[in-house]
Design an enzyme around this catalytic site. Structure first.
Site, PDB file in Angstrom:
ATOM      1  CB  SER A  31       2.956  11.556   3.451  1.00 44.21           C
ATOM      2  OG  SER A  31       4.204  10.295   2.686  1.00 44.21           O
ATOM      3  N   GLY A  32       0.184  10.564   1.708  1.00 40.34           N
ATOM      4  CA  GLY A  32      -0.350   9.945   0.199  1.00 40.34           C
ATOM      5  C   GLY A  32      -0.787  12.158  -0.040  1.00 40.34           C
ATOM      6  CG  PHE A  38      -0.057  -0.781   2.121  1.00 43.10           C
ATOM      7  CD1 PHE A  38       0.156  -1.610   1.698  1.00 43.10           C
ATOM      8  CD2 PHE A  38      -0.501   0.711   1.138  1.00 43.10           C
ATOM      9  CE1 PHE A  38       0.395  -1.576  -0.088  1.00 43.10           C
ATOM     10  CE2 PHE A  38      -0.046   0.726   0.107  1.00 43.10           C
ATOM     11  CZ  PHE A  38       0.623  -0.685  -0.868  1.00 43.10           C
ATOM     12  CE  LYS A  70     -17.042   7.600  -1.803  1.00 41.83           C
ATOM     13  NZ  LYS A  70     -16.484   8.932  -1.399  1.00 41.83           N
TER      14      LYS A  70
END
Lengths: 422, 422
Positions: free
Chosen positions: B18-19, B122, B279
């Site tokens: 939920s960043g 994580f 990239k």
């Protein structure tokens, strides 16, 4: 190429045109001919449309000039004296082996390599003047960007030159803002060069001796359906005499490549030319997105969709001539698109039209000194062609740009307009 | 999909993380589940790593709160009460059907679609906690950018998740600056999803019931040589029960696609993941070029060379799994490269390092609050891998970025360093 391998004849090179890009190309080519003196004649001819130029009183050239030469002078005289094209490429030192020549026919005399760098509307008239004065076995490179879009066909400027002169002509295009290249800021370009195999017993074609009997317009979409390579089938090429080193990809690279101007030579003339035309349409859309303040994601998305449609355009209408990689990994494709969508007049005028709430015609009248915006013209021409092919819906971005320019849609609706139908 | 076709079971969706990007994905997915209520359960679970948050006194939420709730509150409570992730995505209204859940195991209960959106370090710990708690036939999508580069092999985060949980996991990546997407500024993305054919008689894999016996690292370079598609051969997938609509490209598109967030679903998980990693290395070089003030031609050239090396990297090391088009025409390739080279921290830090004459470590320490620059880390990891493959010279730009970062070269020499040998 080793300097130990002697050729009886060296290639003489002429640049036809002396605007900012023509003068920049002349600078680089002259550096190359000096470096590869085994292959090329050192002096490079640059045909200059002669005009009188008054040196600025503050310029170092003016101060150094004798009093009698402080009035208006011939541009060729200025270039050959001061080694600077003060009018079209001021501030850039040209190599002393760039020789400005006001005579078109004299400038091309005995040249085996002709580099065309002038506005496309002058091509036909210029070729008419050149006929009968060039070496029949000369080869050309066109640095003229874009394509010639007709209602139901598309022609290449390099093809027009080739047909008119009875020679083979390739094309150079890339992410090349002339002022940056002239300052030796790092750039890349793409040269497309793919002459057909030659029957060495072929007679001299009539076209090199007099007026060409062939049409100046090559319908490549027709050629494509005949499974040819996009080369003018009507021209019978004259073989290069064996005294010369062959004009192949290696020779072409030696002619243009500099440490600050990297060259990749490919065979896809049509793709290189299409890239230089279609990118301007995409840049208009990118300018609108920047004007709307939609951010980096949106701009990258529009550029990606544009790149995809450019590639699809090549695949669809030039299936046997275009290499799709030209669009996606060559300087004449993706890199030129990136540069054109970063700055450039198409992007800027479109951006300003949104910010100021004005039509693109109003912006163009104010910003371009009466010139027309290339992206807007190409959008209309390409749309006419797409209509004739019943292919508008398969090119939603190209079609949307045209419709929005015509007032039949709004830039704000671009996301919906380009959404692929399910 | 017609709303008239009923399915006995609807897909329940959980966002794990939920960043700012996780919350943005939750917003869009919740909009989609509400729109396609025939396919998906309306409520979308979002697992939130619980923490206490003090509302800002100036915020409208604070003013509306009762006195007792003006102290620190649980983040999940704030999200479920005010429908805003005030800590990680402030100012963006979340749909009411985004349900913040502090319990990882409860959040995934009965979910057939799991969307992973958390920092890659994580992943392993999280998968350990999830084992035995997810539906054995669930499918995953990883929104974690990049790849896991080891000395002589390269793994995908989506593969690690798939192996750890005994499920299939695809990947989402594109030109997606989260803040712009959250504000509904137009963007595109690429979702790669390509589960292997399923033997419907296959037993439930042990991995969905307990600790996985398989390695968390999938050596795709090895897989590639076995002519597989990059999917974890060690996982036996459980078929989706027939009560559900199949999770195919159409379903995936319905889950993510919005008017302002266009989705293209492809099959190339490895290409999408490689694009998101490589990239950043190219963006470092682009930042240097901007720092040097070399202009638009040079920047486009560096990006083009980078794109070519990205594609070559895929072709060379994943010859049977990568589709080269992923790099050249998908959002996860060329568009993400354009966005990352326009702004972004890799580009900015590299540009500042040149302008200020400081090392990138100094800039990174000052600008990134102790974080390491992704492009620099990836450059080093990729170089170690390229050395192990004896392929440094075939990737001159990727190699030059590494060497310059290590102090063994100068950004000013990039044009020479990337010049292909004759």
């Amino acid at each position: 190429m080793s300097g130990l391998t002697p050729y009886a004849k060296k290639h003489k090179v002429t640049i036809i045109g002396s605007g900012n890009w023509g003068s920049t190309i002349a600078k680089m080519v002259a550096e190359s001919t000096a470096e590869h003196s085994d292959l090329f004649e050192r002096d490079v001819q640059m045909w200059v449309y002669e005009e009188d130029v008054q040196l600025d009183e503050k310029s170092k050239h003016y101060k150094k000039s004798s009093e009698t030469s402080q009035g208006p002078q011939k541009l060729t005289h200025i270039i050959n004296t001061f080694h600077e094209n003060v009018k079209y490429l001021p501030g850039i030192a040209l190599p002393h082996n760039v020789i400005a020549n006001p005579s078109l026919t004299d400038s091309v005399k005995d040249s085996s390599i002709l580099i065309f760098n002038l506005p496309h509307q002058f091509i036909l008239g210029l070729c008419k003047q050149l006929r009968g004065h060039i070496l029949p076995y000369a080869r050309g490179i066109s640095c003229i960007k874009g394509v010639n879009v007709h209602e139901s066909s598309i022609g290449l400027f390099s093809e027009t030159i080739g047909e008119e002169l009875g020679i083979y002509c390739g094309a150079l295009s890339g992410a090349n803002i002339a002022s940056e290249v002239a300052q030796e800021k790092f750039s890349e370009t793409t040269v497309a060069y793919d002459p057909p195999p030659i029957d060495s017993q072929a007679p001299t074609p009539a076209t090199s001796q007099g007026p060409s009997p062939v049409s100046s317009h090559v319908d490549l979409t027709q050629l494509a359906h005949k499974d040819v390579t996009g080369r003018p089938s009507k021209v019978k090429l004259r073989p290069l005499p064996q005294e010369y080193q062959a004009i192949d990809h290696t020779t072409i690279k030696k002619l243009f490549h500099r440490r600050y101007f990297h060259v990749r030579v490919v065979s896809d003339v049509a793709g290189v030319s299409l890239g230089g035309a279609l990118k301007n349409v995409v840049a208009v859309a990118a300018g609108w997105v920047d004007g709307l303040g939609w951010g980096d994601n949106a701009k990258a998305a529009i550029m990606r969709v544009g790149l995809l449609e450019m590639r699809e355009f090549g695949n669809r209408f030039f299936p046997h001539t275009v290499n799709p990689d030209t669009f996606t990994v060559e300087s004449a494709g993706v890199a030129d698109l990136i540069t054109t969508c970063s700055g450039g007049r198409n992007h800027r005028c479109a951006m300003l039209s949104i910010r100021e709430g004005k039509s693109i015609e109003e912006i163009e009248a104010r910003e371009l000194n009466g010139q027309k915006l290339q992206g807007a013209m190409t959008a209309h021409e390409v749309n006419t062609f797409l209509k004739s092919q019943k292919a508008e819906k398969d090119f939603p971005l190209l079609t949307a740009v045209h419709n929005i320019l015509k007032g039949n849609g709004k830039a704000e609706d671009l996301p919906d307009l380009i959404e692929p139908s399910e």
